[in-house]
Enzyme design. Structure first.
Site, PDB file in Angstrom:
ATOM      1  N   ASP A 249      -3.239  47.408  -9.750  1.00 54.39           N
ATOM      2  CA  ASP A 249      -3.996  48.487 -10.391  1.00 54.39           C
ATOM      3  C   ASP A 249      -5.403  48.600  -9.815  1.00 54.39           C
ATOM      4  OD1 ASP A 249      -5.280  46.309 -11.584  1.00 54.39           O
ATOM      5  OD2 ASP A 249      -4.372  46.601 -13.544  1.00 54.39           O
TER       6      ASP A 249
ATOM      7  N   ASN B 227      -4.418  44.419 -25.769  1.00 55.12           N
ATOM      8  CA  ASN B 227      -3.528  45.343 -26.501  1.00 55.12           C
ATOM      9  C   ASN B 227      -2.097  45.298 -25.964  1.00 55.12           C
ATOM     10  OD1 ASN B 227      -3.620  46.740 -24.106  1.00 55.12           O
ATOM     11  ND2 ASN B 227      -4.688  48.534 -24.907  1.00 55.12           N
TER      12      ASN B 227
ATOM     13  N   HIS C  37      -1.223  45.495 -22.716  1.00 57.34           N
ATOM     14  CA  HIS C  37      -0.952  46.241 -21.482  1.00 57.34           C
ATOM     15  C   HIS C  37      -0.641  45.312 -20.316  1.00 57.34           C
ATOM     16  CE1 HIS C  37      -5.547  46.513 -20.438  1.00 57.34           C
ATOM     17  NE2 HIS C  37      -5.003  45.561 -19.714  1.00 57.34           N
TER      18      HIS C  37
ATOM     19  N   GLU D  94      -0.627  51.174 -20.482  1.00 64.50           N
ATOM     20  CA  GLU D  94      -1.151  51.022 -21.837  1.00 64.50           C
ATOM     21  C   GLU D  94      -0.026  51.178 -22.868  1.00 64.50           C
ATOM     22  OE1 GLU D  94      -3.981  49.857 -22.284  1.00 64.50           O
ATOM     23  OE2 GLU D  94      -5.654  51.047 -21.519  1.00 64.50           O
TER      24      GLU D  94
HETATM   25  C1  GLP Z   1      -7.258  44.609 -17.081  1.00 66.65           C
HETATM   26  C2  GLP Z   1      -6.272  44.830 -15.934  1.00 66.65           C
HETATM   27  C3  GLP Z   1      -5.039  43.990 -16.048  1.00 66.65           C
HETATM   28  C4  GLP Z   1      -5.419  42.586 -16.449  1.00 66.65           C
HETATM   29  C5  GLP Z   1      -5.978  42.626 -17.850  1.00 66.65           C
HETATM   30  C6  GLP Z   1      -6.431  41.268 -18.356  1.00 66.65           C
HETATM   31  O1  GLP Z   1      -7.402  45.718 -17.880  1.00 66.65           O
HETATM   32  N1  GLP Z   1      -5.903  46.180 -15.741  1.00 66.65           N
HETATM   33  O2  GLP Z   1      -4.326  44.007 -14.808  1.00 66.65           O
HETATM   34  O3  GLP Z   1      -4.275  41.765 -16.415  1.00 66.65           O
HETATM   35  O4  GLP Z   1      -7.036  43.542 -17.965  1.00 66.65           O
HETATM   36  O5  GLP Z   1      -7.660  40.903 -17.817  1.00 66.65           O
HETATM   37  P1  GLP Z   1      -8.297  39.487 -18.016  1.00 66.65           P
HETATM   38  O6  GLP Z   1      -7.468  38.554 -17.187  1.00 66.65           O
HETATM   39  O7  GLP Z   1      -9.688  39.599 -17.488  1.00 66.65           O
HETATM   40  O8  GLP Z   1      -8.228  39.161 -19.451  1.00 66.65           O
END
Ligand code: GLP
Length: 238
Positions: free
Chosen positions: A68, A134, A136, A141
């Protein structure tokens, strides 16, 4: 499928994730790997860098793709592009990551472009995923259809809130993401989660109903999923 996570002390998280990642990649001559960003996989990339520096392994045969990207300036220090520059490109011999360009004229065409490039490469052999608070996966989402391919997504308030820690007032309202389709079609999937703040969503994803309300719950149906958690993230699993 009932999922039995690998649970390790926080200090062992990177090493444990690396062991699973290398084992997942091993059967493939030139594995197409989907790579998550965010705080969670940093210890994995650091452990990978250490293993390469120790000449224990090489990663020149990997074919990496970003899963992403934020819909913000490409070279912003909080972009996923900047993340890969910091944690991936800095590893000796690391192949360039296939990435979304958030500055492309058409976000939907750009999403389709990377989706098509990935598909031409044969799809994901191994995907490394984090999980949003949430539920995702990448920027899929809650509410996203499991058959949806790569697309431009509107970020939910919770997702923007988490992003604000880095992006501040310039937090993007949208992102580009591989779809649940590409992520769930991976041959091997590795879900990483760390910290007690993720405990509730991890329990929901792994033990709750399989539903669009929690996109990560679709991983329960993945035929080859490995979940790596630290003790905090595993604390609500019975
Ligand atoms: C972001 C990304 C995800 C990631 C998630 C968790 O929004 N789009 O790919 O896995 O958040 O992030 P973190 O590892 O910083 O908690």
């Amino acid at each position: 499928m009932s999922v039995s996570p690998v649970v390790v002390p926080a200090g062992d998280f990177g090493r444990a994730a690396l062991g699973i990642f290398l084992e997942a990649c091993a059967p493939f001559a030139a594995p197409v790997v989907g790579l998550a960003t965010g705080n969670t996989p940093i210890p994995l990339y650091q452990a990978l860098g250490e293993a390469v520096r120790a000449r224990a392994i090489g990663i020149g045969h990997l074919r990496p793709f970003a899963i992403d990207e934020y819909g913000g300036p490409r070279d912003h220090p909080c972009s996923n592009r900047a993340f890969f520059a910091r944690y991936w490109d800095s590893i000796a011999g690391a192949p360039a990551v296939g990435q979304f360009d958030p500055e492309s004229a058409s976000a939907s065409r750009e999403a389709a472009r990377l989706g098509a490039t990935l598909s031409t490469a044969g799809g994901l052999d191994v995907v490394v995923l984090g999980i949003g608070l949430n539920g995702h996966l990448a920027f899929n989402e809650p509410g996203t259809e499991r058959t949806r391919g790569a697309h431009a997504a509107t970020l939910r308030a919770e997702t923007r809130e988490s992003a604000r820690a880095c992006w501040g007032a310039g937090t993007p309202g949208w992102g580009l993401t591989l779809g649940l389709k590409e992520l769930l079609q991976s041959t091997r999937a590795i879900l990483l989660a760390s910290g007690a703040a993720k405990a509730e969503v991890v329990a929901r994803a792994l033990k709750g109903p399989v539903s669009r309300d929690c996109p990560a719950s679709f991983l329960q149906e993945h035929p080859a999923l490995t979940v790596v958690l630290d003790e905090g993230a595993a604390s609500l699993l019975t």
